[in-house]
Design a protein around this motif. Structure first.
Motif, PDB file in Angstrom:
ATOM      1  N   ARG A  85     -34.026  -6.583 -36.539  1.00 27.59           N
ATOM      2  CA  ARG A  85     -34.677  -5.646 -37.452  1.00 27.59           C
ATOM      3  C   ARG A  85     -35.148  -4.394 -36.717  1.00 27.59           C
ATOM      4  NH1 ARG A  85     -40.290  -7.029 -39.741  1.00 27.59           N
ATOM      5  NH2 ARG A  85     -40.960  -4.905 -39.751  1.00 27.59           N
ATOM      6  N   LEU A 113     -39.051  -4.511 -48.890  1.00 25.15           N
ATOM      7  CA  LEU A 113     -37.682  -4.972 -48.705  1.00 25.15           C
ATOM      8  C   LEU A 113     -37.611  -6.212 -47.830  1.00 25.15           C
ATOM      9  CD1 LEU A 113     -34.680  -4.615 -49.181  1.00 25.15           C
ATOM     10  CD2 LEU A 113     -34.633  -2.994 -47.288  1.00 25.15           C
ATOM     11  N   GLY A 114     -38.359  -6.226 -46.721  1.00 27.72           N
ATOM     12  CA  GLY A 114     -38.339  -7.380 -45.824  1.00 27.72           C
ATOM     13  C   GLY A 114     -38.817  -8.643 -46.518  1.00 27.72           C
ATOM     14  N   VAL A 136     -35.073 -14.200 -50.486  1.00 26.76           N
ATOM     15  CA  VAL A 136     -33.663 -14.524 -50.729  1.00 26.76           C
ATOM     16  C   VAL A 136     -33.196 -15.564 -49.718  1.00 26.76           C
ATOM     17  CG1 VAL A 136     -31.305 -13.588 -50.650  1.00 26.76           C
ATOM     18  CG2 VAL A 136     -33.102 -12.331 -51.839  1.00 26.76           C
ATOM     19  N   GLY A 137     -33.584 -15.395 -48.453  1.00 30.94           N
ATOM     20  CA  GLY A 137     -33.217 -16.350 -47.407  1.00 30.94           C
ATOM     21  C   GLY A 137     -33.767 -17.737 -47.682  1.00 30.94           C
ATOM     22  N   PHE A 175     -32.339 -12.501 -38.255  1.00 23.17           N
ATOM     23  CA  PHE A 175     -32.658 -11.270 -38.982  1.00 23.17           C
ATOM     24  C   PHE A 175     -33.851 -10.564 -38.372  1.00 23.17           C
ATOM     25  CE2 PHE A 175     -30.593 -13.768 -42.431  1.00 23.17           C
ATOM     26  CZ  PHE A 175     -29.496 -12.941 -42.598  1.00 23.17           C
ATOM     27  N   LEU A 220     -36.054  -9.806 -48.882  1.00 25.30           N
ATOM     28  CA  LEU A 220     -34.948 -10.445 -48.157  1.00 25.30           C
ATOM     29  C   LEU A 220     -35.349 -11.825 -47.643  1.00 25.30           C
ATOM     30  CD1 LEU A 220     -33.514  -7.398 -46.189  1.00 25.30           C
ATOM     31  CD2 LEU A 220     -32.501  -8.542 -48.164  1.00 25.30           C
TER      32      LEU A 220
END
Length: 84
Positions: free
Chosen positions: A73, A48-49, A55-56, A69, A52
């Motif tokens: 976390r 997941l990290g 995506v960033g 972020f 993400l």
């Protein structure tokens, strides 16, 4: 951390693990942990990290924005659900 005992391991399997452990510079116990871990972790899975972060990057966030972020976390290891 839990312990596991494996009984009745055939001699040739034990010997092969001992040789493999020596090739990797590990103890038999460490080699068995590595074998078990690699057997149950899916290859090529996306964490997941990592997803993400990608995506960033695509959203062209700045290093400062991405750092936000990381600082919030939760790094607590996941626990197995208990249904009892």
């Amino acid at each position: 951390m839990p312990s596991v005992t494996v009984r009745n391991v055939p001699d040739e399997v034990h010997r092969a693990i001992r040789v493999r452990a020596a090739q990797h510079g590990r103890s038999i116990e460490a080699e068995m942990r590595e074998i078990l871990e690699s057997a149950v972790k899916p290859q090529g899975r996306v964490k997941l990290g990592s997803l993400l972060a990608e995506v960033g990057r695509k959203a062209k966030l700045t290093d400062e924005e991405l750092g936000t972020f990381e600082s919030v976390r939760d790094k607590t290891p996941a626990r197995a659900a208990s249904f009892e």
